[in-house]
Design a protein around this motif. Structure first.
Motif, short mmCIF file in Angstrom:
data_model
loop_
_atom_site.label_atom_id
_atom_site.label_comp_id
_atom_site.label_asym_id
_atom_site.label_seq_id
_atom_site.Cartn_x
_atom_site.Cartn_y
_atom_site.Cartn_z
N LEU A 251 0.83 -1.21 0.00
CA LEU A 251 0.00 0.00 0.00
C LEU A 251 0.86 1.25 0.00
O LEU A 251 0.51 2.27 -0.61
CB LEU A 251 -0.91 -0.01 1.24
N GLN A 252 2.02 1.19 0.66
CA GLN A 252 2.91 2.35 0.74
C GLN A 252 3.27 2.88 -0.64
O GLN A 252 3.34 4.08 -0.86
CB GLN A 252 4.19 1.96 1.48
N ASN A 253 3.47 1.98 -1.60
CA ASN A 253 3.84 2.42 -2.95
C ASN A 253 2.74 3.24 -3.59
O ASN A 253 3.00 4.23 -4.29
CB ASN A 253 4.17 1.22 -3.82
N ALA A 254 1.48 2.84 -3.37
CA ALA A 254 0.35 3.60 -3.92
C ALA A 254 0.24 4.97 -3.24
O ALA A 254 -0.04 5.98 -3.89
CB ALA A 254 -0.94 2.82 -3.74
N VAL A 255 0.49 5.01 -1.93
CA VAL A 255 0.41 6.27 -1.18
C VAL A 255 1.53 7.22 -1.59
O VAL A 255 1.33 8.43 -1.74
CB VAL A 255 0.46 5.99 0.33
N ASN A 256 2.73 6.66 -1.77
CA ASN A 256 3.89 7.49 -2.07
C ASN A 256 3.74 8.30 -3.36
O ASN A 256 4.37 9.35 -3.51
CB ASN A 256 5.15 6.62 -2.17
N TYR B 288 11.48 8.15 -9.55
CA TYR B 288 10.89 7.15 -10.43
C TYR B 288 9.38 7.37 -10.47
O TYR B 288 8.81 8.06 -9.63
CB TYR B 288 11.18 5.73 -9.93
N ASP B 289 8.74 6.79 -11.46
CA ASP B 289 7.29 6.77 -11.56
C ASP B 289 6.87 5.31 -11.32
O ASP B 289 7.15 4.44 -12.14
CB ASP B 289 6.85 7.22 -12.95
N PHE B 290 6.24 5.06 -10.18
CA PHE B 290 5.97 3.69 -9.78
C PHE B 290 5.15 2.94 -10.83
O PHE B 290 5.49 1.81 -11.20
CB PHE B 290 5.25 3.67 -8.44
N VAL B 291 4.08 3.54 -11.31
CA VAL B 291 3.22 2.87 -12.28
C VAL B 291 3.98 2.57 -13.57
O VAL B 291 3.81 1.51 -14.19
CB VAL B 291 1.97 3.72 -12.57
N ARG B 292 4.86 3.47 -13.96
CA ARG B 292 5.61 3.29 -15.21
C ARG B 292 6.79 2.34 -15.04
O ARG B 292 7.09 1.53 -15.93
CB ARG B 292 6.13 4.65 -15.69
N ASP B 293 7.48 2.42 -13.90
CA ASP B 293 8.78 1.77 -13.77
C ASP B 293 8.76 0.41 -13.06
O ASP B 293 9.77 -0.29 -13.05
CB ASP B 293 9.75 2.69 -13.03
N LYS C 155 -7.64 6.12 -4.29
CA LYS C 155 -8.33 6.17 -2.99
C LYS C 155 -7.50 6.91 -1.95
O LYS C 155 -8.00 7.82 -1.27
CB LYS C 155 -8.62 4.75 -2.51
N TRP C 156 -6.23 6.52 -1.81
CA TRP C 156 -5.43 7.07 -0.73
C TRP C 156 -4.88 8.45 -1.06
O TRP C 156 -4.50 9.21 -0.15
CB TRP C 156 -4.33 6.09 -0.35
N ALA C 157 -4.86 8.82 -2.33
CA ALA C 157 -4.47 10.19 -2.68
C ALA C 157 -5.45 11.19 -2.05
O ALA C 157 -5.06 12.26 -1.58
CB ALA C 157 -4.45 10.36 -4.19
N ALA D 209 -2.45 -4.72 -11.64
CA ALA D 209 -2.22 -3.36 -12.14
C ALA D 209 -3.46 -2.49 -11.91
O ALA D 209 -3.36 -1.32 -11.51
CB ALA D 209 -1.88 -3.40 -13.63
N ARG D 210 -4.65 -3.05 -12.13
CA ARG D 210 -5.88 -2.29 -11.90
C ARG D 210 -6.04 -1.98 -10.41
O ARG D 210 -6.48 -0.89 -10.04
CB ARG D 210 -7.09 -3.08 -12.42
N HIS D 211 -5.69 -2.94 -9.57
CA HIS D 211 -5.77 -2.72 -8.13
C HIS D 211 -4.85 -1.58 -7.71
O HIS D 211 -5.24 -0.72 -6.90
CB HIS D 211 -5.38 -4.00 -7.39
N LEU D 212 -3.65 -1.55 -8.24
CA LEU D 212 -2.70 -0.48 -7.91
C LEU D 212 -3.26 0.88 -8.29
O LEU D 212 -3.13 1.86 -7.53
CB LEU D 212 -1.37 -0.72 -8.62
N ALA D 213 -3.90 0.96 -9.44
CA ALA D 213 -4.47 2.23 -9.88
C ALA D 213 -5.61 2.67 -8.96
O ALA D 213 -5.70 3.85 -8.58
CB ALA D 213 -4.98 2.09 -11.32
#
Length: 322
Positions: free
Chosen positions: A95-100, A109-114, A309-311, A300-304
């Motif tokens: 979850l930390q990666n999505a929040v970051n 880096y761009d987490f979704v891209r990299d 949500k957490w943003a 990948a959809r879950h990450l998005a």
């Protein structure tokens, strides 16, 4: 000539596909590292080691967990982003990666891209916990006490933007509370201070704190899932006090961008096989976690969804990285 050229290209494509499949089938031929951005003994570390042990036994090569805590998990993530995209360096995604993505304004880096999503692992449930000496015995009593003592209660977490922190911030927002957030470098030191009564509250990962709740060393006021947990059936769900509240962490596996799809698919199949294996499944259940099985595309959809949500919580609570 054109026919010969087409035939040559067709053969070349076929050979290339065959080599990729062979490489994936023979993978791995040497040890694989799984980077974890948090300290040993915490929920992320436990999840990584359980999966690493399964993959080591399943694939016949060591899957070694490397803890690289710091900067909210960014140190470990950046190390994986910069690693060769060959399947031998993986990331324990959380979850930390999505929040970051919202918490940090200048990531390298761009987490979704990299990071390529490989496989989901589990949903990590949290429990709202207080020291047994704390006067509140229910969530309602806690809210009343906190409102009568604004700014006087300390809420520990595993660090800024971690799952325990975000679960607590969502609770603060929905209950309208003023509490002081005390970030630690991982769940273990935060739990140590909670057990000692140095802080009053923590939304503890059940994998690392459930034994203390069961032993009476901590008082569980509520679990953060939509319904009660089977491993703590006497502890209410937070939704019984704050309707629509739900917060859970999650873990998965990621790899550097451009990791061969065949290796990604192989790892996804092997992780999913482990999550269906009775012994490993039971081990996660003992820790209060639930299996989270999906494809790389589903992950990948879950990450998005989680990033979105957490943003909203990060912005509403005006959470900063430092």
């Amino acid at each position: 000539m054109k026919t010969s050229r087409r035939r040559f290209l067709s053969l070349a494509i076929g050979v290339s596909a065959g080599l990729r499949a062979a490489n994936a089938q023979g993978y791995p031929v040497r040890p694989v590292r799984i980077f974890v951005g948090f300290s040993a003994g915490g929920a992320a570390d436990i999840a990584a080691r359980l999966v690493a042990q399964w993959l080591s036994e399943r694939l016949g090569r060591p899957f070694v967990v490397e803890n690289r805590p710091g900067a909210g998990g960014n140190i470990a993530t950046e190390a994986v982003v910069d690693a060769p995209a060959d399947g031998y360096t993986l990331l324990l995604v959380s979850l930390q990666n999505a929040v970051n993505a919202t918490l940090y304004q200048k990531l390298k880096y761009d987490f979704v891209r990299d990071i390529a999503p490989v496989a989901s692992i589990s949903h990590e449930n949290y429990c709202m916990e207080v020291h047994p000496s704390f006067p509140a015995k229910t969530v309602g009593e806690f809210i009343a006490y906190a409102k009568a003592n604004p700014g006087q209660l300390n809420m520990a977490s595993a660090g800024n933007g971690t799952g325990p922190h975000m679960a607590g911030e969502l609770f603060k927002l929905m209950a309208g509370l003023d509490m002081v957030h005390v970030p630690y470098r991982g769940s273990p030191p935060a739990l140590t201070d909670l057990l000692a009564g140095q802080v009053q509250l923590m939304f503890g990962p059940m994998s690392s704190s459930i034994t203390y709740v069961k032993a009476g060393k901590l008082r569980g006021l509520a679990v953060t899932t939509a319904t009660r947990s089977e491993v703590l059936p006497d502890v209410p769900a937070m939704g019984e006090f704050l309707p629509s509240y739900e917060a859970s962490g999650w873990f998965g596996v990621g790899a550097p961008r451009n990791t061969p799809p065949d290796i990604v698919d192989r790892l996804n199949r092997e992780v999913n096989a482990g999550l269906a294996e009775p012994t490993l499944k039971a081990r996660f259940a003992e820790l209060g976690a639930t299996m989270f099985v999906t494809s790389p595309a589903g992950f990948a959809r879950h990450l998005a969804d989680e990033t979105e949500k957490w943003a909203k919580v990060v912005r509403a609570a005006n959470i900063r990285a430092d």
